[in-house]
Structure formats: C-alpha cells, structure tokens
Design a protein around this motif. Structure first.
Motif, PDB file in Angstrom:
ATOM      1  N   GLY A  58      -5.588   9.318  11.797  1.00  0.00           N
ATOM      2  CA  GLY A  58      -6.264   9.370  10.920  1.00  0.00           C
ATOM      3  C   GLY A  58      -7.789   8.910  10.441  1.00  0.00           C
ATOM      4  N   ASP A  59      -8.951   8.908  10.331  1.00  0.00           N
ATOM      5  CA  ASP A  59      -9.679   8.228   9.614  1.00  0.00           C
ATOM      6  C   ASP A  59     -10.216   8.647   7.919  1.00  0.00           C
ATOM      7  N   TYR A  60      -8.888   8.816   7.340  1.00  0.00           N
ATOM      8  CA  TYR A  60      -9.297   9.003   6.150  1.00  0.00           C
ATOM      9  C   TYR A  60      -8.983  10.189   5.639  1.00  0.00           C
ATOM     10  N   ASN A  97     -13.658   2.463  -1.126  1.00  0.00           N
ATOM     11  CA  ASN A  97     -14.611   1.661  -0.629  1.00  0.00           C
ATOM     12  C   ASN A  97     -14.724   0.021  -0.500  1.00  0.00           C
ATOM     13  N   ARG A  98     -15.031  -0.237  -0.618  1.00  0.00           N
ATOM     14  CA  ARG A  98     -15.338  -1.893  -0.116  1.00  0.00           C
ATOM     15  C   ARG A  98     -15.223  -2.866  -1.879  1.00  0.00           C
ATOM     16  N   ILE A  99     -14.366  -4.127  -1.033  1.00  0.00           N
ATOM     17  CA  ILE A  99     -14.974  -4.683  -2.349  1.00  0.00           C
ATOM     18  C   ILE A  99     -15.394  -6.332  -0.608  1.00  0.00           C
ATOM     19  N   SER A 139     -12.437  -5.513   2.381  1.00  0.00           N
ATOM     20  CA  SER A 139     -11.260  -4.848   1.869  1.00  0.00           C
ATOM     21  C   SER A 139     -11.724  -3.073   1.981  1.00  0.00           C
ATOM     22  N   LEU A 140     -11.823  -2.497   2.502  1.00  0.00           N
ATOM     23  CA  LEU A 140     -12.024  -0.859   2.976  1.00  0.00           C
ATOM     24  C   LEU A 140     -11.033   0.262   2.186  1.00  0.00           C
ATOM     25  N   HIS A 141     -10.548   0.394   1.311  1.00  0.00           N
ATOM     26  CA  HIS A 141     -10.276   1.834   0.574  1.00  0.00           C
ATOM     27  C   HIS A 141      -8.695   0.839   0.482  1.00  0.00           C
ATOM     28  N   GLY A 142      -8.417   0.370  -0.234  1.00  0.00           N
ATOM     29  CA  GLY A 142      -7.584  -0.597  -0.493  1.00  0.00           C
ATOM     30  C   GLY A 142      -6.513  -0.569   0.338  1.00  0.00           C
ATOM     31  N   ASN A 182     -10.874  11.385  -3.553  1.00  0.00           N
ATOM     32  CA  ASN A 182     -10.123  11.828  -2.803  1.00  0.00           C
ATOM     33  C   ASN A 182     -11.482  12.214  -1.073  1.00  0.00           C
ATOM     34  N   HIS A 183     -11.062  11.436   0.512  1.00  0.00           N
ATOM     35  CA  HIS A 183     -11.742  11.632   0.846  1.00  0.00           C
ATOM     36  C   HIS A 183     -11.730  12.906   2.272  1.00  0.00           C
ATOM     37  N   ALA A 184     -11.907  14.176   2.107  1.00  0.00           N
ATOM     38  CA  ALA A 184     -11.846  15.155   2.785  1.00  0.00           C
ATOM     39  C   ALA A 184     -13.668  15.478   3.393  1.00  0.00           C
ATOM     40  N   TYR A 209     -26.370   8.218   6.603  1.00  0.00           N
ATOM     41  CA  TYR A 209     -25.820   8.423   5.461  1.00  0.00           C
ATOM     42  C   TYR A 209     -24.790   7.374   5.117  1.00  0.00           C
ATOM     43  N   ASP A 210     -24.002   6.513   4.038  1.00  0.00           N
ATOM     44  CA  ASP A 210     -22.893   6.029   3.888  1.00  0.00           C
ATOM     45  C   ASP A 210     -23.115   5.823   2.593  1.00  0.00           C
ATOM     46  N   HIS A 211     -23.277   5.752   1.769  1.00  0.00           N
ATOM     47  CA  HIS A 211     -23.638   5.181   0.603  1.00  0.00           C
ATOM     48  C   HIS A 211     -23.460   6.338  -1.007  1.00  0.00           C
ATOM     49  N   ILE A 242     -21.135   8.815  -6.581  1.00  0.00           N
ATOM     50  CA  ILE A 242     -20.635   9.756  -5.531  1.00  0.00           C
ATOM     51  C   ILE A 242     -21.005   9.476  -4.051  1.00  0.00           C
ATOM     52  N   GLN A 243     -19.928   8.538  -3.081  1.00  0.00           N
ATOM     53  CA  GLN A 243     -20.554   8.434  -1.992  1.00  0.00           C
ATOM     54  C   GLN A 243     -21.059   9.636  -0.411  1.00  0.00           C
ATOM     55  N   LEU A 244     -22.321   9.877  -0.191  1.00  0.00           N
ATOM     56  CA  LEU A 244     -22.496  10.606   0.598  1.00  0.00           C
ATOM     57  C   LEU A 244     -21.689  10.217   2.241  1.00  0.00           C
ATOM     58  N   ASN A 259     -20.614   9.016  10.205  1.00  0.00           N
ATOM     59  CA  ASN A 259     -21.239   8.490  11.558  1.00  0.00           C
ATOM     60  C   ASN A 259     -20.203   7.825  12.472  1.00  0.00           C
ATOM     61  N   PHE A 260     -19.364   7.471  11.975  1.00  0.00           N
ATOM     62  CA  PHE A 260     -18.310   6.622  12.521  1.00  0.00           C
ATOM     63  C   PHE A 260     -17.253   7.261  13.457  1.00  0.00           C
ATOM     64  N   LEU A 261     -17.346   8.989  13.401  1.00  0.00           N
ATOM     65  CA  LEU A 261     -16.814   9.600  14.554  1.00  0.00           C
ATOM     66  C   LEU A 261     -18.117   9.878  15.984  1.00  0.00           C
ATOM     67  N   LEU A 275     -18.238  14.198   0.174  1.00  0.00           N
ATOM     68  CA  LEU A 275     -18.365  13.504  -0.499  1.00  0.00           C
ATOM     69  C   LEU A 275     -17.749  13.624  -1.769  1.00  0.00           C
ATOM     70  N   GLU A 276     -17.236  11.420  -2.173  1.00  0.00           N
ATOM     71  CA  GLU A 276     -16.179  10.689  -2.449  1.00  0.00           C
ATOM     72  C   GLU A 276     -16.380  10.348  -3.944  1.00  0.00           C
ATOM     73  N   THR A 277     -16.292  11.027  -4.442  1.00  0.00           N
ATOM     74  CA  THR A 277     -16.659  10.577  -6.445  1.00  0.00           C
ATOM     75  C   THR A 277     -15.714   9.602  -6.332  1.00  0.00           C
TER      76      THR A 277
HETATM   77  C1  GLA Z   1     -16.119   5.874   3.687  1.00  0.00           C
HETATM   78  C2  GLA Z   1     -17.250   5.025   3.858  1.00  0.00           C
HETATM   79  C3  GLA Z   1     -16.979   4.421   5.361  1.00  0.00           C
HETATM   80  C4  GLA Z   1     -16.315   5.095   6.304  1.00  0.00           C
HETATM   81  C5  GLA Z   1     -14.982   6.515   5.979  1.00  0.00           C
HETATM   82  C6  GLA Z   1     -14.194   6.153   6.621  1.00  0.00           C
HETATM   83  O1  GLA Z   1     -16.645   6.920   3.549  1.00  0.00           O
HETATM   84  O2  GLA Z   1     -17.773   4.596   3.166  1.00  0.00           O
HETATM   85  O3  GLA Z   1     -17.917   3.323   5.983  1.00  0.00           O
HETATM   86  O4  GLA Z   1     -15.708   3.526   6.576  1.00  0.00           O
HETATM   87  O5  GLA Z   1     -14.876   5.614   4.846  1.00  0.00           O
HETATM   88  O6  GLA Z   1     -14.588   5.883   8.256  1.00  0.00           O
END
Ligand code: GLA
Length: 348
Positions: A67-69, A79-81, A104-107, A175-177, A247-249, A284-286, A290-292, A312-314
């Motif tokens: 899994g990648d979330y 998201n990041r700290i 720190s990513l996603h807790g 939610n990271h769908a 886009y990862d912003h 909201i994160q679009l 990119n990492f797939l 689209l992560e709120t």
């Molecule tokens: C979030 C991050 C991305 C990436 C994904 C999972 O969306 O912003 O950089 O880490 O999670 O791969």
C-alpha cells in the motif's frame, strides 16, 4: 439502500471486515476496517455501465504489503511535518520521520495501517473508530477518532470525522483515495479536467516542505480556477513542478470559514463521470500519483503506473504546527475536532 458486511481477509489471526453500501442507482461503495479504507466505488458511466473509480488493491495482502496510502484514512497528522518536530505550549515533540528519515509523513502511517472498529449505522452508513494511545509515533494524547462514511441516493459520499484527545495535541485527518474517473486500470488521468477553488497554494522546497509562502496561482501551472486538463501544464518548466515531481501541492480553498465549501471538481473525458469535492477544511492536496512507477500491481494485477490516478486530500495546510498564523490544527484536551468532506458524483 443497504449495507452488507463480509470477511475481507485475515490479518495476524484476526478477521478484517468489508462493508458494501449500495443505493438505488446501483452505486456501490466498499469500505475496509484496515485503515478505514475507501476500497471500491462502483458508479455508472455515461453508457450506464458500473465502473470502479478507485485505484488501489484488491486483496488485504496488497493493502498491507504494497500500500501507498491507497484509500486509507490518514492521521494523526496527514501530510508532512518538517523534521518531525513541533511544539505545543512550549513542549517540543518529535514524531516518527518515515520519509527518508527526515520528515514525518501521514503520521508515520499509524491510523492508515490500523484495523479500526466498525459499526453499521442504519441502511446507508458505516462508522469506524480507533483509539490512538498517548505517544504513538510520538504524538501527544490518547486520541479517540471516528469517521463515518455515508452514501446518499443522490451519489453523495460524505465522510464525517471526529476526534478528541485527553492532552492538548495536533490533529489533521484525511482520506487518501486515488481516483481515476475513467475507471481503475484505464490509463492515466492527464485528460481529466480539474477545477480547484483556490487563488493561493503553498509552495514547497525540494523535499516537499512548505516554504511558508501563500503564493498566488495566477499565471502559473497551479491556476485551476477555470477547469483545465490536469496534463495541460504538468510538464511546464516550473520549479514547483520539479520540487513535487508533478502536482503534489496544497491549495488554499477560497473563502474558507469552516463551513462546507466547494473545493474541487474533476471530470473524466471518457466516462463522463464528474466528482465534486466539498469540505469544511482550509486546504486540499492535489497529488497526481507522481511516485507510482509501475512496480506495484494494483487491482486486477494491473501495474499502478505514474499518473494512473489522482488524489484530492482535504486537510489543514502541510506543516501547520510550524506555521502558527495558518488555520489551526491544535486542539485542547477534551476539545472536539470535527470535519466533513463530501464527494458528489454525477454524469455530464
Ligand atoms: C501524499 C503526499 C505525496 C505522497 C503520497 C503517498 O499525497 O503529498 O507526496 O507521499 O501522499 O505516496
């Protein structure tokens, strides 16, 4: 409407359940206790065929091992700290730095890898609950968290989050769908059109940490105020697209005031399916997958290639604990965190 419960798989000797909520249109949402995951969403395309618009895994082993979330609920801080460090009332905390040992990513993956408790509510909703013991991944407070997924007859999927802690703490749930509104396995999402209701976004440095600026989107590839194809500007020569590898912003939702606002609308060219995202949150994160890179197989054994899905992560803005002027993510002991995000589906 109906909700059915099944055994999805077995993890360490414990059954992990799935739930299917179905409405009169035949729209079907499948949820998992692992990560309180949004696992499948079958919806009719413009030809009346049911297609699954969630990209992810189709086995428990896939979710757990590869899994990648995909589809999960993320916390305690989505998201990041920066450096995994922040202070609450002058006390410094260090949380798990699971991204290259520095961020720190996603807790630290705590909430998303947990097996949540579950309860069916009526004939159209499922509630998941999780208890995070004080200090897990370094985060302060015993936190009791819940998320309710509710499907309406009109194809609205509403996620309602709540959490309380016994110690002052930081909370950011999402939610990271991963979506592909042409259907999972149907290629890339670059021809989907996207509209984001944001005049500003939070630029990042080369390791994806916000610089602190709330930059204008005007005249940049980040201007989604009018609908445009996701792929139109993704290859533009722009430092931020290099830093994000696409886009990862985080976008700052216009007119944020804590009530439900339209944040984004995505429309798929081939299926005709549109998705509107509304939220009570400020950001909201679009993320454009990119990492797939095709090295991981998803549903039906199809490799998840770069840009085969978008998220689209709120959320509150990334690294908010280190930016005290941004909308807060800090909650007193006993103070309730609540937020709501609605994904509404239609055919155009
Ligand atoms: C979030 C991050 C991305 C990436 C994904 C999972 O969306 O912003 O950089 O880490 O999670 O791969």
């Amino acid at each position: 409407m109906s909700v059915t419960k099944n055994v999805y798989g077995v993890l360490n000797g414990t059954s992990v359940h799935s739930f299917v909520i179905e409405n009169k249109n035949g729209t079907r949402v499948q949820l998992l206790e692992k990560g309180a995951t949004l696992d499948k969403l079958f919806i009719k395309n413009r030809d009346g065929e049911l297609i699954d618009v969630i990209v992810g895994h189709d086995t428990l082993e896939g979710h757990v091992e590869r899994g990648d979330y995909q589809g999960v609920v993320v916390g305690q801080y989505a998201n990041r700290i920066k450096d995994g460090k922040f202070s609450v009332d002058g006390v410094e905390y260090s949380v798990t730095c699971n991204e290259n040992g520095v961020t720190s990513l996603h807790g630290g993956g705590e909430y998303s890898s947990a097996i949540w408790n579950s309860e069916i509510l009526g004939d159209n909703a499922v509630k998941f609950t999780y208890h995070s013991p004080d200090g897990t991944e370094g985060f302060p407070g015993n936190v009791d968290v819940s998320v309710v997924y509710e499907l309406s007859e009109d194809n609205d999927l509403t996620l309602t989050y709540a959490a309380t802690s016994d110690k002052k703490t930081i909370i950011n749930l999402t939610n990271h769908a991963y979506f592909n509104l042409n259907g999972t396995g149907s290629g890339d999402i670059l021809s989907h059109t996207m509209k984001i209701n944001a005049k500003r976004y939070t630029p990042i440095d080369e390791i994806s940490i916000p610089t602190g600026e709330l930059a204008s989107v005007a005249g940049t590839p980040f201007d989604f105020t009018e609908p445009k194809a996701i792929g139109r500007d993704i290859g533009a020569d722009h430092l931020q697209l290099k830093n994000g590898n696409g886009y990862d912003h985080n976008f700052c939702i216009a007119d944020y005031d804590g009530t439900l606002k339209e944040a984004a609308v995505a429309v798929a060219d081939k299926s005709g399916i549109s998705m509107t995202v509304k939220t009570t949150l400020p950001g909201i994160q679009l993320y454009t997958g990119n990492f797939l890179n095709g090295s991981v197989e998803g549903k039906n054994g199809i490799p998840m290639t770069q840009r085969c899905a978008f998220c689209l992560e709120t959320q509150v803005f990334p690294d908010t604990p280190n930016h005290p002027l941004w909308p807060t993510c800090t909650y007193d002991a006993g103070e309730e965190y609540t937020s709501q995000t609605v994904f509404s589906f239609d055919i155009i």
